[in-house]
Design an enzyme around this catalytic site. Sequence first.
Site, PDB file in Angstrom:
ATOM      1  N   ARG A  55       0.845  -1.206   0.000  1.00  0.00           N
ATOM      2  CA  ARG A  55       0.000   0.000   0.000  1.00  0.00           C
ATOM      3  C   ARG A  55       0.878   1.252   0.000  1.00  0.00           C
ATOM      4  NH1 ARG A  55      -2.095   1.868   4.631  1.00  0.00           N
ATOM      5  NH2 ARG A  55      -2.502  -0.249   5.369  1.00  0.00           N
ATOM      6  N   TYR A  58     -15.737  15.468 -17.016  1.00  0.00           N
ATOM      7  CA  TYR A  58     -16.133  14.062 -17.049  1.00  0.00           C
ATOM      8  C   TYR A  58     -17.262  13.827 -16.026  1.00  0.00           C
ATOM      9  CZ  TYR A  58     -15.505   9.003 -17.015  1.00  0.00           C
ATOM     10  OH  TYR A  58     -15.690   7.659 -17.118  1.00  0.00           O
ATOM     11  N   ASP A 118      -6.819  17.339 -15.458  1.00  0.00           N
ATOM     12  CA  ASP A 118      -7.068  15.992 -15.974  1.00  0.00           C
ATOM     13  C   ASP A 118      -6.597  15.984 -17.436  1.00  0.00           C
ATOM     14  OD1 ASP A 118      -8.154  13.702 -17.148  1.00  0.00           O
ATOM     15  OD2 ASP A 118      -9.913  13.706 -15.846  1.00  0.00           O
ATOM     16  N   LYS A 156      -7.332   4.834 -20.426  1.00  0.00           N
ATOM     17  CA  LYS A 156      -7.516   5.346 -21.786  1.00  0.00           C
ATOM     18  C   LYS A 156      -6.185   5.285 -22.546  1.00  0.00           C
ATOM     19  CE  LYS A 156     -11.503   6.128 -19.867  1.00  0.00           C
ATOM     20  NZ  LYS A 156     -11.900   7.406 -19.300  1.00  0.00           N
TER      21      LYS A 156
HETATM   22  C1  LIG Z   1     -12.440   7.863 -18.073  1.00  0.00           C
HETATM   23  C2  LIG Z   1     -12.125   9.186 -17.500  1.00  0.00           C
HETATM   24  C3  LIG Z   1     -12.007   9.370 -16.110  1.00  0.00           C
HETATM   25  C4  LIG Z   1     -12.247   8.251 -15.128  1.00  0.00           C
HETATM   26  O1  LIG Z   1     -11.342   7.220 -15.295  1.00  0.00           O
HETATM   27  P1  LIG Z   1     -11.627   5.703 -14.850  1.00  0.00           P
HETATM   28  O2  LIG Z   1     -10.346   5.022 -15.156  1.00  0.00           O
HETATM   29  O3  LIG Z   1     -12.802   5.208 -15.640  1.00  0.00           O
HETATM   30  O4  LIG Z   1     -11.931   5.741 -13.387  1.00  0.00           O
HETATM   31  C5  LIG Z   1     -11.668  10.626 -15.646  1.00  0.00           C
HETATM   32  N1  LIG Z   1     -11.467  11.656 -16.484  1.00  0.00           N
HETATM   33  C6  LIG Z   1     -11.582  11.512 -17.830  1.00  0.00           C
HETATM   34  C7  LIG Z   1     -11.340  12.696 -18.702  1.00  0.00           C
HETATM   35  C8  LIG Z   1     -11.912  10.284 -18.380  1.00  0.00           C
HETATM   36  O5  LIG Z   1     -12.042  10.161 -19.703  1.00  0.00           O
END
Ligand SMILES: *Cc1c(COP(=O)(O)O)cnc(C)c1O
Length: 392
Positions: A55, A109, A182, A207
């Site tokens: 952890r 998001y 982000d 992604k």
């Molecule tokens: C998919 C996504 C998230 C969340 O990510 P997860 O891996 O599904 O928890 C956050 N921000 C953006 C811009 C995303 O496309």
Amino acid sequence: MKIHTKAVHAGDRKKAPRQVPVTTPIYTASSFFCESLEDLDRIFAREEDGFCYSRYDNPTNAALEELVTALEEGHGTLACSSGMAAVQTAVLTALTDRPKRIVAADALYGATISLLFKVLEPLGVETRLVDICNLDAVDKAIGAHKPGCVLMETVSNPLLRVGEMDRIAALARPAGAALVVDNTFATPCLIRPLQLGAGLVVHSATKYLAGHGDVLGGVVVSDKDHYETLRTLSRAYGPVLGPFESYLTMRGLKTLPLRMERQCANACRVAARLADHPGVARVHFTGDPGHPDAATIRRLFPEGLYGAMVSFEMRDAGRAEVFAFMERLKMIVPATSLGDVHTMVLYPSMSSHREVSPKQRERMGIRDNLVRLSVGIEAIEDILEDLDQALS
Ligand SMILES: *Cc1c(COP(=O)(O)O)cnc(C)c1O
């Protein structure tokens, strides 16, 4: 070193004593011991680098974290179990020593909006939303709300708007707020927010970073000032990634710059084809010279790397026509994600923006004829052919 070289080498071949594995093994051990308890004691006390409990730190995760730090040109990284775990950890890190107020982009998001209003607001964290592409409005919101954190996405979803990140950072910093970005849609191949004044960067590694649709993960990359707090917070509540996912993400990352070049080039071709198609009323694409934020995009992104997301509005279409189009697609995958090697299609009104009321969607410009594509690495001819046959 160029980003292509870093993507292949950073993080690997680090710790093993004499025979060095060429790539990083998957360390599934939850705990570690040393020959001497004195050494372990110093590791527990963090007087010495090393591993004691997964952890806190794990060798596979540490390798991935070093790689992501190199790509984003940050100070340090925390690998998290999902993008949302990363967003939450970054925001809490930013707010630890600051006023519990957030100024956030109004196009975020969906789960991030839920995090702000369903999780953080009941805990006493107030959020004000602002049009992040309107610098005056951002300035006023920061002045009036006095936030501890400004939260934005590099490229918004699904209309692909781009705010002036460096100028927003320059407004946030003197006001005492940390900018959290982000960077999922853009990746460090297009922009490195920490170099432009952000304090923390997050990705859904699910992604583009992992890129093959086989990992759920996230990362928080930090500047020097926030790194201790980030790790302390993580040790206390444990949002960490598992070593298998770390391994897969690292494997995926080695080809990130190549994939991005191909995907961005393919997206340019897809956007151009759609713009010429009689069945398409409007295309939203960051590489379009007529994009509302074109000046910002040209200033902040490298030439030719404008992103690989393309949204478009089908002419005289509603839900039924969009569904028929999506069902006619033969190769393009109707999947609720983005950034993978394969091209994917998504209908925002049904999926990512389902929770938003139809009236609010209309105000946001997300109509029932809007389709979002995540363009993959396939041969461009095959992508165009599939779109053509499904549109006609
Ligand atoms: C998919 C996504 C998230 C969340 O990510 P997860 O891996 O599904 O928890 C956050 N921000 C953006 C811009 C995303 O496309």
